[in-house]
Design a protein around this motif. Structure first.
Motif, PDB file in Angstrom:
ATOM      1  N   TYR A 168      -1.349  -0.127  -3.063  1.00 14.14           N
ATOM      2  CA  TYR A 168      -0.892   0.606  -2.541  1.00 14.14           C
ATOM      3  C   TYR A 168      -0.426   1.067  -1.051  1.00 14.14           C
ATOM      4  CZ  TYR A 168      -2.553   5.085  -0.052  1.00 14.14           C
ATOM      5  OH  TYR A 168      -2.603   6.169   0.937  1.00 14.14           O
ATOM      6  N   ASP A 169       0.075  -0.414   0.263  1.00 14.74           N
ATOM      7  CA  ASP A 169       0.590  -0.306   0.958  1.00 14.74           C
ATOM      8  C   ASP A 169       1.976  -0.177   0.847  1.00 14.74           C
ATOM      9  OD1 ASP A 169      -1.987  -0.203   2.517  1.00 14.74           O
ATOM     10  OD2 ASP A 169      -2.008  -2.117   2.559  1.00 14.74           O
ATOM     11  N   GLN A 170       2.239  -1.134  -0.458  1.00 14.60           N
ATOM     12  CA  GLN A 170       3.869  -1.239  -0.557  1.00 14.60           C
ATOM     13  C   GLN A 170       4.538   0.298  -1.041  1.00 14.60           C
ATOM     14  OE1 GLN A 170       4.047  -4.258  -3.676  1.00 14.60           O
ATOM     15  NE2 GLN A 170       6.504  -3.676  -4.215  1.00 14.60           N
ATOM     16  N   TYR A 171       3.449   0.838  -1.696  1.00 12.79           N
ATOM     17  CA  TYR A 171       4.106   2.114  -2.516  1.00 12.79           C
ATOM     18  C   TYR A 171       3.818   3.520  -1.713  1.00 12.79           C
ATOM     19  CZ  TYR A 171       5.639  -0.869  -6.587  1.00 12.79           C
ATOM     20  OH  TYR A 171       6.199  -1.686  -7.382  1.00 12.79           O
TER      21      TYR A 171
ATOM     22  N   ALA B  29       1.583   2.573   4.102  1.00 16.46           N
ATOM     23  CA  ALA B  29       2.439   2.594   5.929  1.00 16.46           C
ATOM     24  C   ALA B  29       3.657   1.430   5.096  1.00 16.46           C
ATOM     25  CB  ALA B  29       1.872   1.341   6.916  1.00 16.46           C
ATOM     26  N   LYS B  30       4.029   0.365   4.701  1.00 15.36           N
ATOM     27  CA  LYS B  30       5.175   0.266   4.082  1.00 15.36           C
ATOM     28  C   LYS B  30       6.702   0.312   3.101  1.00 15.36           C
ATOM     29  CE  LYS B  30       3.263  -4.603   3.942  1.00 15.36           C
ATOM     30  NZ  LYS B  30       1.900  -5.361   3.369  1.00 15.36           N
ATOM     31  N   SER B  31       5.876   1.736   2.706  1.00 13.12           N
ATOM     32  CA  SER B  31       6.454   2.616   1.687  1.00 13.12           C
ATOM     33  C   SER B  31       7.072   3.861   2.377  1.00 13.12           C
ATOM     34  CB  SER B  31       5.493   3.248   0.612  1.00 13.12           C
ATOM     35  OG  SER B  31       4.528   4.446   1.342  1.00 13.12           O
ATOM     36  N   ALA B  32       8.277   4.107   1.928  1.00 13.62           N
ATOM     37  CA  ALA B  32       8.716   5.153   2.682  1.00 13.62           C
ATOM     38  C   ALA B  32       7.894   6.473   2.376  1.00 13.62           C
ATOM     39  CB  ALA B  32      10.221   6.018   2.003  1.00 13.62           C
ATOM     40  N   LEU B  33       7.163   6.786   2.190  1.00 14.40           N
ATOM     41  CA  LEU B  33       6.383   8.066   1.772  1.00 14.40           C
ATOM     42  C   LEU B  33       5.881   8.321   3.288  1.00 14.40           C
ATOM     43  CD1 LEU B  33       5.376   7.937  -1.830  1.00 14.40           C
ATOM     44  CD2 LEU B  33       6.905  10.100  -0.352  1.00 14.40           C
ATOM     45  N   LYS B  34       4.981   6.863   3.382  1.00 15.36           N
ATOM     46  CA  LYS B  34       3.653   6.461   4.861  1.00 15.36           C
ATOM     47  C   LYS B  34       2.907   7.704   4.784  1.00 15.36           C
ATOM     48  CE  LYS B  34       7.365   4.557   7.440  1.00 15.36           C
ATOM     49  NZ  LYS B  34       7.655   4.013   6.489  1.00 15.36           N
TER      50      LYS B  34
END
Lengths: 275, 231
Positions: A249-252, A255-260
């Motif tokens: 979840y964090d990756q996609y 916080a770690k994704s462009a979507l935040k």
């Protein structure tokens, strides 16, 4: 002579039938590959990485996890939104990982895994639009994608809207941007994605505060394949208990994704939905 | 085993949606024909005109339009053309059923190119001496066309034109990509709401086939009733 030939054919047909009706889990293990139907155009669920030209995404990783659990090779097949359920029913794909909403109507057609994602459907309008909330859409034209549950849900939320459906979500968004429709309905993650893509122009658009529906996404499984469903559910529950589900979840999305998109508010544990 | 349920096609909400789509498709066919026939005739006359500029226009129209798939035409007329209009006009257009207007325009422009070619070949089938004779008795070029050439040529042209009507009818289904509520669109809606793909597409197939057969029937009736006169 003729009779013997007939018997051979009959035996062949019986054999073929037997193969078709065998347990899907055994079939998948026998052929050594799991065919996963993905959309492939739906960042971050499943999309082509522009740098590596490879299919990646949240749902792609879920498909890989299931294949790994079964000890077979994952094969990803790109399918369209509208054709995804027939593709599964006709056996062209073993598992559907295609932003599939789990709802009661579809339960009659296919089986669902435990919930893999929870999404809110929201409405995007131009920042200058007089529409303040969903209720203001009375009698207005609203753009959505064909074959989606948004088509039905916006009608439920505001019965008087005129729904115009397009083959893809980007086309529906363009129709709204050009003024052919007042609003564009989509899932919150896709809307977040669209706003990121817009860059500087994102200030010209806003989301209405009320969600038209909250839905659970799940993987689609052919009806009546209990053994295969059990294996898929176990895989997903293990992802949850090991913390990999949170990491994905964090990756996609997080916080770690462009979507935040903010904190995760669901768990991969139940295959029951509330209407 | 998936069951075929004819009941949903005969009554109820899905029946109403499909019939509404069918009526919309028939309207596209009607307006499409009203626009594409005169446009096709105009283009054909341009291609045969004694003026070089008109000939060049006719030829480029036919070549450009025929070389681009109808799907691309549809998207161009819906997403592209309205954006080039002045704002005031655009707003008026967006208040009206813009999907249907753009769909009819796209299909008319597309089919007109094919019709133009059929009409042109009909005109060329009338021996050149007829035009010469008509001019010799003092008719102007336009009069000679209108009174002598076209009445003979159009009779020759009717069978291929009717087959172009068939293309027009089938082409209306492409309008589904721009969200125009014609038959194919409604079929998609019924399919995604009811998951009864087979029934929905069966309805569409029967509807398209029926109208196509009627058009074909008209063609053979016409040929029988008004045979081409030998020249």
């Amino acid at each position: 002579m003729k009779f013997r030939w007939l018997v051979t054919v009959a035996a062949g047909v019986a054999l073929l039938n037997g193969a078709v009706h065998a347990d899907q889990l055994a079939d998948i293990k026998k052929k050594g590959e799991l065919v996963v139907g993905v959309l492939g155009t739906d960042e971050p669920q499943s999309y082509i990485d522009p740098k590596t030209r490879e299919l990646v995404g949240y749902e792609v990783d879920l498909g890989r996890a299931v294949a790994q659990k079964l000890g077979v090779k994952p094969v990803f097949k790109q399918i369209t939104l509208a054709a995804r359920i027939p593709e599964l029913q006709q056996g062209h794909v073993d598992l559907l990982a295609a932003s599939l909403t789990h709802n009661k109507e579809r339960e009659a057609q296919i089986d669902f895994s435990v919930t893999t994602f929870v999404t809110n459907q929201q409405v995007m309008v131009k920042a200058a639009s007089p529409v303040k909330d969903v209720a203001d859409l009375t009698g207005k034209r609203v753009a959505t994608a064909k074959g989606s549950s948004m088509e039905v849900n916006i009608k439920k939320a505001v019965p008087t809207v005129t729904v115009i459906s397009f083959d893809t979500s980007p086309q529906a968004l363009v129709a709204m941007q050009q003024g052919k429709a007042v609003a564009f309905v989509n899932e919150d993650q896709s809307l977040a994605r669209a706003l990121v893509e817009m860059g500087d122009q994102r200030k010209d658009y806003r989301l209405l505060p009320t969600s038209i529906s909250t839905e659970s996404l799940a993987l689609g499984i052919k009806k009546g394949e209990a053994g295969f469903k059990k294996a898929v559910d176990e895989t997903l529950r293990e992802l949850e208990s090991s913390g990999k589900a949170q990491a994905l979840y964090d990756q996609y999305f997080g916080a770690k994704s462009a979507l935040k998109m903010g904190a995760r508010r669901f768990k991969m544990e139940s295959d029951q939905i509330t209407e | 085993m998936i069951q075929f349920d004819p009941q949903m096609l005969l009554a109820g909400q899905y029946h109403d949606m499909l019939v509404a789509g069918f009526k919309m498709s028939l309207q596209y066919l009607f307006y499409g024909l009203c626009l594409s026939l005169p446009l096709g005739l105009l283009i054909a006359l341009c291609r045969l005109s004694p003026f070089k500029l008109l000939r060049a226009f006719g030829t480029s129209y036919v070549e450009v339009v025929r070389s681009i798939p109808l799907l691309a035409h549809m998207l161009f007329w819906y997403f592209g053309v309205p954006e080039m209009l002045p704002t005031a006009l655009k707003e008026v257009l967006y208040e009206s059923p813009v999907e249907s207007i753009c769909a009819v325009l796209a299909i008319s422009v597309y089919v007109a190119a094919y019709m133009a070619e059929d009409i042109r070949s009909g005109i060329r089938a009338v021996p050149a001496v007829q035009l010469e004779a008509a001019r010799a008795i003092g008719l102007s070029y336009v009069q000679a066309m209108r009174l002598v050439i076209l009445p003979q040529a159009l009779r020759l042209t009717v069978p291929p034109l009717i087959s172009q009507t068939l293309n027009l009818w089938k082409g209306t289904s492409i309008a589904t990509v721009i969200g125009a509520a014609e038959l194919m669109y409604e079929v998609g809606q019924v399919e995604s709401q009811s998951f009864r793909s087979f029934e929905a597409f069966a309805f569409a197939s029967v509807a398209y086939l029926t109208v196509s057969l009627v058009i074909t029937g008209l063609a053979s009736w016409f040929q029988h009733r008004y045979p081409v006169r030998t020249m």
